[in-house]
Enzyme design. Structure first.
Site, PDB file in Angstrom:
ATOM      1  NE  ARG A  99     -27.418  -9.799  28.280  1.00 45.83           N
ATOM      2  CZ  ARG A  99     -27.975 -10.418  27.256  1.00 45.83           C
ATOM      3  NH1 ARG A  99     -27.414 -10.359  26.047  1.00 45.83           N
ATOM      4  NH2 ARG A  99     -29.055 -11.144  27.409  1.00 45.83           N
ATOM      5  CB  THR A 372     -25.611 -13.831  19.147  1.00 46.31           C
ATOM      6  OG1 THR A 372     -26.817 -13.492  19.818  1.00 46.31           O
ATOM      7  CG2 THR A 372     -24.430 -13.592  20.043  1.00 46.31           C
ATOM      8  CB  THR A 390     -25.823 -10.460  20.578  1.00 44.83           C
ATOM      9  OG1 THR A 390     -26.953 -10.775  19.783  1.00 44.83           O
ATOM     10  CG2 THR A 390     -26.285 -10.078  21.963  1.00 44.83           C
ATOM     11  CG  ASN A 392     -32.097 -10.700  21.517  1.00 41.77           C
ATOM     12  OD1 ASN A 392     -31.662 -11.842  21.521  1.00 41.77           O
ATOM     13  ND2 ASN A 392     -33.273 -10.409  21.982  1.00 41.77           N
ATOM     14  CG  ASP A 414     -31.928 -12.210  25.803  1.00 41.44           C
ATOM     15  OD1 ASP A 414     -32.714 -12.972  25.221  1.00 41.44           O
ATOM     16  OD2 ASP A 414     -30.760 -12.026  25.421  1.00 41.44           O
ATOM     17  CB  SER A 443     -26.717 -13.447  28.140  1.00 43.61           C
ATOM     18  OG  SER A 443     -26.112 -13.918  26.961  1.00 43.61           O
ATOM     19  CB  SER A 444     -28.035 -18.373  25.940  1.00 42.19           C
ATOM     20  OG  SER A 444     -29.324 -18.491  26.459  1.00 42.19           O
ATOM     21  N   GLY A 464     -26.659 -18.026  18.440  1.00 43.10           N
ATOM     22  CA  GLY A 464     -27.710 -19.052  18.400  1.00 43.10           C
ATOM     23  C   GLY A 464     -28.717 -18.962  19.518  1.00 43.10           C
ATOM     24  N   GLY A 465     -28.809 -17.806  20.206  1.00 41.33           N
ATOM     25  CA  GLY A 465     -29.808 -17.671  21.269  1.00 41.33           C
ATOM     26  C   GLY A 465     -29.668 -18.777  22.288  1.00 41.33           C
TER      27      GLY A 465
HETATM   28  N1  GLY Z   1     -29.495 -12.354  23.097  1.00 45.02           N
HETATM   29  C1  GLY Z   1     -29.194 -13.742  23.225  1.00 45.02           C
HETATM   30  C2  GLY Z   1     -28.508 -14.041  24.522  1.00 45.02           C
HETATM   31  O1  GLY Z   1     -27.851 -13.189  25.076  1.00 45.02           O
HETATM   32  O2  GLY Z   1     -28.641 -15.118  25.008  1.00 45.02           O
END
Ligand code: GLY
Length: 563
Positions: A99, A372, A390, A392, A414, A443-444, A464-465
Site C-alpha cells: 500500500r 482499482t 490501484t 485509487n 483514502d 483501504s477497502s 470498486g472503492g
Molecule cells: N483506493 C481504494 C481503496 O483502497 O479502497
C-alpha cells in the site's frame, strides 16, 4: 468524472439487457491446470505464458502486474500500490501489503483551509493527492520470497508492449477521452494520453518502456533511486508537491498475517489492515451466517435487506475503528468475535429498515470512478494468488511523471482528511484513519482466497472503492450458498450499502420491481439512476473435477486465459 459515470452506466445497461435475456447456463473459460484472470486479455496472456514457461503464480503475478501498468493505465500501475493474498500448494497462507504511504512531510490537517474546512479536491486530484508508491517494492518482495524465473524475463513482455504499443479498446478510448481536461489540469506539459482516442488506436509508451528497463537493470533501485526517482521528485517539486527522494528510498512492502475465518464450512482468507476488506468481510459473513439462505431467493428483497443490514453495521465500525495497524490499536479479534457480531445484529428486524442515523459503531471489549483493478492466478503447481492494486480513482492523481511515463496515485484521499467528512467514495473516517507521516491510508481492497476441506476452492477480488467489500461478499455467497458457477456468479447484478450515505446502490436493471417495491415499503432508499457499475470481479473457481473455471467480469474488458 460525471461523464465517465454516465458512460459506464450506459455500458452497464447494455450489459444487463444482454445477460438477462440469456437463458442457458453461463460458463466461463474452463482449463485443466492454470489460469490468470485480469482486466485485460493482453495482461492475462502474458501471465499465462509465464506459467507455461514453467513460472509459478508469483512469477505470473509480477508479469501480469507490470503488463497491466502498460495496457491498463487507468488502474494497473507502478505509481500506486496494492495488496496480495496467497496460498501455497501446501496450504500455507500469507499476505503482502504494498500500500502507498503518506510522505514524511504529510500532516493531519494538510487538506484543511485556515478555517479548518476540507479544501475540495486537494486530497483526490493533482500532485497533493499522491502517496508514496508501493507496487515495485511489492513485486520485488514477492519475487525474492517465491519467484522461480529471473525478474528480467517477467518484466520484458511489459517493456516490449510499452515500446511496440497495444490496441486501445472502446471502453478505454471513452475513459481516456473523458479524462483529457483533467490530464491538462494536473500536469504542466502535454501528456501522451491527452489526445482524442478511438478503438483500435495503437498506444505506445516509450518513456514508460525506459522506466521499466531501468527497473529490469537495477532492480528495486531502478524505481526508488537513480534516474526514475530523480525524474519523479523533480516533477513533484515543479508541481509543488511534497514527496522527496528520502520518501522513495524509505518505502518498504510489509508481509502481513491475513484475516482468516470460517463461513459455512469454508475457510475465508482475506486481507488485513491497512485494508479493511478482511475485517468487514468477516463481520458481514458472520452476521448473515445464522440465516438459511437456501430459503431466501437470490437478489430478492429479503436477501438485499439482510445483507444491507449487516453491511450497515460493519461499515459503521469501519469508519470508527479502522486504520493502519502500525499506527493505531485495532482490536481485530473483538470486532470479529461471534458474541460481538450477535449483539450488533440484535437491532435487525425484518419489519423495517434500520436507520443509519440510529447505528453508530458498536462497543467492543477493549477496544475505484473507483478504478482499482484485481487479478486472480492459479498455477499448474496449485499455488494461488489474489491481487488487488490501484492508483485509487481512474488514472489516480492524473499526474504523469514527466520523462518517466507513469501515472501517480491519488491515494491520500483514502485517509480521513477530517473526521466525518466523506472522501470520493462517500466514506467517512475518524481519528484512526487520520493522516500521519509514513502512515498507510485505510483501504477497502479485499483480495481473497476461499478453501473448502483443506483444499483451494476459489480466488477472487475486485476494484470498486468502497463497493469492493460488498462485491467480494456477494460472490462468496453466490458460490457457497447458491452453488453458482464462477462466471454465472460474476455476471449477477450487485448492490451495495455502506452505512453512510444511508441508501442501497443497485446496478440498473438488475433487480425486479417486486424486490424494489418491497424494499421501498420497508423504508429503504434505493439508488439506481447514475449508479456506477458495482465492481469488476475477476475470479477462479476450482471445480469438483479438478478443472478451473474463470469468472472474467463482462462489465469491463476482463479476460481469463489459461491452459
Ligand atoms: N483506493 C481504494 C481503496 O483502497 O479502497
Amino acid at each position: 468524472m460525471r461523464k465517465i459515470i454516465l458512460a459506464l452506466t450506459i455500458s452497464l445497461l447494455f450489459f444487463n439487457c444482454k445477460t438477462n435475456s440469456k437463458k442457458e447456463k453461463i460458463t466461463g473459460l474452463i482449463t485443466e491446470k492454470a489460469m490468470v484472470v485480469s482486466a485485460r486479455e493482453e495482461a492475462s496472456k502474458i501471465g499465462s505464458d509465464i506459467l507455461k514457461k514453467g513460472g509459478n503464480a508469483y512469477d505470473a503475478m509480477v508479469a501480469t502486474q507490470l503488463a497491466l501498468a502498460v495496457v491498463y493505465p487507468v488502474a494497473g500501475n507502478i505509481g500506486g500500490g496494492g495488496f496480495m493474498v496467497y496460498r501455497t500448494n501446501n496450504g500455507k497462507t500469507g499476505a503482502l501489503d504494498f500500500r502507498e504511504k503518506a510522505p514524511l512531510n504529510a500532516s493531519k490537517d494538510m487538506y484543511l483551509d485556515t478555517e479548518g474546512n476540507v479544501i475540495p479536491g486537494k486530497s483526490s486530484f493533482g500532485i497533493h493527492s499522491v502517496g508514496v508508491p508501493g507496487t515495485i517494492a511489492g513485486l520485488f518482495e514477492v519475487h525474492h520470497k517465491f519467484g522461480g524465473l529471473p525478474f528480467k524475463d517477467l518484466i520484458q513482455p511489459a517493456i516490449d508492449m510499452a515500446r511496440e504499443g497495444f490496441k486501445v479498446t472502446n471502453k478505454q478510448a471513452i475513459a481516456l477521452n473523458l479524462t483529457r481536461k483533467l490530464f491538462e489540469k494536473a500536469n504542466n506539459y502535454k501528456v501522451l494520453f491527452d489526445k482524442e482516442w478511438k478503438k483500435g488506436d495503437l498506444l505506445k509508451q516509450e518513456e514508460l518502456a525506459q522506466t521499466l528497463e531501468r527497473i529490469r537493470d537495477n532492480g528495486q533501485d531502478g524505481f526508488y533511486k537513480g534516474k526514475t526517482a530523480q525524474l519523479f521528485v523533480d516533477y513533484v517539486k515543479e508541481l509543488g508537491g511534497i514527496i522527496s527522494l528520502k520518501d522513495l528510498e524509505k518505502y518498504r512492502a510489509i508481509w502481513r498475517k491475513p484475516i482468516t475465518f470460517n463461513y459455512k464450512n469454508h475457510k475465508i482468507i482475506s486481507m488485513n489492515l491497512p485494508a479493511s476488506g478482511g475485517i468487514c468481510l468477516a463481520q458481514i459473513l458472520k452476521s448473515i451466517a445464522p440465516f438459511d439462505l437456501t430459503k431466501i431467493a437470490h437478489n430478492s428483497s429479503k436477501y438485499v435487506q439482510l445483507l444491507t443490514e449487516a453491511e450497515r453495521r460493519s461499515y459503521a465500525d469501519r469508519a470508527h475503528y479502522l486504520g493502519d495497524i502500525d499506527f493505531v490499536n485495532v482490536q481485530i479479534d473483538s470486532l470479529i468475535a461471534a458474541s460481538y457480531i450477535k449483539k450488533r445484529m440484535n437491532s435487525f428486524s425484518w419489519d423495517k429498515a434500520t436507520k443509519s442515523s440510529e447505528v453508530s459503531h458498536g462497543a467492543i471489549l477493549g477496544h475505484e470512478s473507483d478504478q482499482t483493478t484485481h487479478y486472480s492466478i492459479v498455477d499448474q503447481f496449485g499455488n494461488a494468488v489474489s491481487v488487488t492494486t490501484t492508483l485509487n480513482t481512474g488514472y489516480g492523481s492524473k499526474v504523469l511523471v514527466k520523462g518517466a511515463g507513469f501515472f501517480l496515485n491519488n491515494e491520500m484521499d483514502d485517509f480521513s482528511a477530517k473526521p466525518g467528512v466523506p472522501n470520493v467514495y462517500g466514506l467517512v473516517g475518524s481519528k484512526a484513519n487520520a493522516i500521519a507521516p509514513e502512515k498507510r491510508m485505510l483501504s477497502s481492497m479485499t483480495p481473497t482466497i476461499v478453501e473448502k476441506d483443506g483444499k483451494l476452492k476459489m480466488v477472487l477480488g475486485t476494484p470498486g472503492g468502497s463497493t469492493i467489500i460488498t462485491s467480494v461478499l456477494q460472490n462468496i455467497i453466490n458460490i457457497v450458498d447458491y452453488k453458482m458457477g464462477m462466471q454465472e456468479s460474476v455476471n449477477k447484478a450487485r448492490f451495495h450499502h455502506q452505512w453512510l450515505p444511508d441508501n442501497i446502490r443497485m446496478e440498473p436493471n438488475g433487480f425486479d420491481s417486486t424486490t424494489k417495491d418491497n424494499l421501498k415499503e420497508l423504508g429503504y432508499e434505493l439508488v439506481e439512476r447514475n449508479s456506477l457499475i458495482i465492481g469488476r470481479v475477476d475470479a477462479i473457481l476450482m471445480l469438483p473435477n479438478g478443472k478451473l473455471e474463470g469468472g472474467a467480469d463482462p462489465r469491463g474488458d476482463d479476460k481469463a486465459v489459461g491452459f
